[in-house]
Design an enzyme around this catalytic site. Structure first.
Site, PDB file in Angstrom:
ATOM      1  N   ASP A 148     -10.735   3.499   4.980  1.00  9.32           N
ATOM      2  CA  ASP A 148     -11.463   2.465   4.365  1.00  9.32           C
ATOM      3  C   ASP A 148     -12.514   2.330   4.348  1.00  9.32           C
ATOM      4  O   ASP A 148     -12.950   1.322   4.036  1.00  9.32           O
ATOM      5  CB  ASP A 148     -10.734   1.466   5.718  1.00  9.32           C
ATOM      6  CG  ASP A 148      -9.899   0.754   5.331  1.00  9.32           C
ATOM      7  OD1 ASP A 148      -9.178   0.671   4.355  1.00  9.32           O
ATOM      8  OD2 ASP A 148      -8.689   0.693   6.284  1.00  9.32           O
TER       9      ASP A 148
ATOM     10  N   GLN B  11      -4.316  -1.032  10.062  1.00  8.76           N
ATOM     11  CA  GLN B  11      -4.167  -2.540   9.273  1.00  8.76           C
ATOM     12  C   GLN B  11      -5.165  -3.341  10.749  1.00  8.76           C
ATOM     13  O   GLN B  11      -4.551  -3.415  11.110  1.00  8.76           O
ATOM     14  CB  GLN B  11      -2.732  -2.611   8.572  1.00  8.76           C
ATOM     15  CG  GLN B  11      -2.907  -3.803   8.233  1.00  8.76           C
ATOM     16  CD  GLN B  11      -3.099  -4.618   7.011  1.00  8.76           C
ATOM     17  OE1 GLN B  11      -2.678  -3.487   5.950  1.00  8.76           O
ATOM     18  NE2 GLN B  11      -4.284  -5.206   6.503  1.00  8.76           N
TER      19      GLN B  11
ATOM     20  N   LYS C 144       0.422  -1.877  -0.085  1.00  5.35           N
ATOM     21  CA  LYS C 144      -0.265   0.138   0.025  1.00  5.35           C
ATOM     22  C   LYS C 144       0.764   1.131   0.055  1.00  5.35           C
ATOM     23  O   LYS C 144       0.844   2.072  -0.844  1.00  5.35           O
ATOM     24  CB  LYS C 144      -0.663  -0.299   0.893  1.00  5.35           C
ATOM     25  CG  LYS C 144      -1.485  -1.145   1.259  1.00  5.35           C
ATOM     26  CD  LYS C 144      -2.522  -1.128   2.030  1.00  5.35           C
ATOM     27  CE  LYS C 144      -3.799  -2.147   2.004  1.00  5.35           C
ATOM     28  NZ  LYS C 144      -4.268  -2.899   3.339  1.00  5.35           N
TER      29      LYS C 144
END
Ligand code: NAP
Length: 288
Positions: free
Chosen positions: A121, A98, A54
């Protein structure tokens, strides 16, 4: 005739070039460089790879990224304290925590502590709620990636019957909410199956488009797919011999489907790309 491959790598590359051009414009016109702070707790090897990929993608499109790598025994309080700092840091437009987090940390408490405008997200209750009412701020990356992979491969969704197997918030349920929207590029008829669904094949066989997001290697067999249907495989499973496999029995299903996404090289690259898309959107919002 075997199915056409839905090439996530190729579509992701095109989208990333578009995002890079928009980042350059934002910097030129407003002096703003989108910034993503990634928070990783512990030493899960898969999570380390995901975060590294990412961050690499961020740098490739001209975004800044920071890694906050904390030890596995970090307390929930220490993590909340870091999130508070990141929420207030004007250079940080997007925050990525994460998952999974170590067991002693309550995941929902951490997710809810991310400022909704920096929640790239789309996992906070506020952003999930906006998606549920059909007015999304940030669409969760994997569902958004599935939608864009289909649309940019020339597969319309309007009026199609989409059967999704899997109802997690991260993938299945959010994809259902996205595709149900009465909006361009959505407007599908959606059926969601899960572990309590009886006779899943009777649903998948009715679908114009089947999306499998279960985490069960090779679950979707050729006889569960209507000839000519489109199949998207979200599953990412590590086989005992170390190879990566999707939730679709790829070799058999490619003989009946009209289009099929591979694993790897299908939804995976799209997920990372939509994270960049949301980070750019977050930077634009915060630059207003
Ligand atoms: P999850 O939270 O474990 O959810 C799995 C879903 O599948 C649940 O709704 C579960 O039903 C359903 N399910 C599991 N076994 C089933 C069965 N035998 N029959 C019917 N339904 C079944 O997983 P997730 O986070 O959604 O991820 C799903 C898969 O996608 C995983 O392989 C994951 O690694 C992969 N993934 C890939 C990407 C990517 O970018 N490529 C991103 C995210 C996830 P219940 O709700 O009834 O338990």
């Amino acid at each position: 005739m075997p199915a056409t491959l839905l090439d996530g790598k190729q579509v992701a590359q095109t989208l990333q070039m578009e995002i890079a051009a928009e980042c350059a414009t934002l910097f030129r016109e407003r002096g703003v460089r989108p910034g993503l702070a990634a928070v990783l707790v512990g030493d899960n090897p898969a999570s380390q790879v995901y975060v590294r990929n990412k961050r690499k993608a961020c740098e490739k499109v001209g975004m800044t990224s920071w890694l906050h790598h904390l030890p596995a025994d970090t307390t929930q309080e220490a993590l909340l304290h870091l999130l508070k700092q990141l929420n207030h840091d004007p250079a940080v437009h997007g925050i990525l925590v994460q998952l999974p987090l170590p067991k002693h940390i309550h995941e929902a408490t951490i997710i809810h502590a991310v400022h909704p405008v920096k929640d790239i997200d789309g996992f906070t209750p506020e952003n999930a709620g906006l998606l549920a009412v059909g007015e999304p701020r940030y669409i969760p990356c994997t569902p958004h990636g599935v939608q864009q992979l289909l649309l940019r491969s020339g597969i319309a969704l309007e009026g199609k019957h989409v059967v999704i197997v899997g109802r997690s918030t991260i993938v299945g349920k959010s994809l259902a909410l996205l595709l149900l929207r009465k909006a361009k590029g959505c407007n599908a008829t959606v059926t969601v199956c899960h572990s309590a669904t009886k006779d899943i094949a009777s649903f998948t066989r009715q679908a114009d488009i089947v999306v499998v997001a279960m985490g069960v290697a090779h679950f979707l067999k050729a006889e569960m797919v209507r000839p000519g249907a489109v199949v998207v495989d979200v599953g990412t499973n590590r086989l005992p011999d170390g190879r990566l496999a999707g939730d679709v029995d790829f070799d058999a299903v490619k003989e009946v489907a009209s289009s099929l996404s591979p694993v790897p090289g299908g939804v995976g690259p799209m997920t990372i790309t939509m994270l960049l898309f949301n980070t750019l959107e977050a930077a634009r919002r915060q630059a207003r």
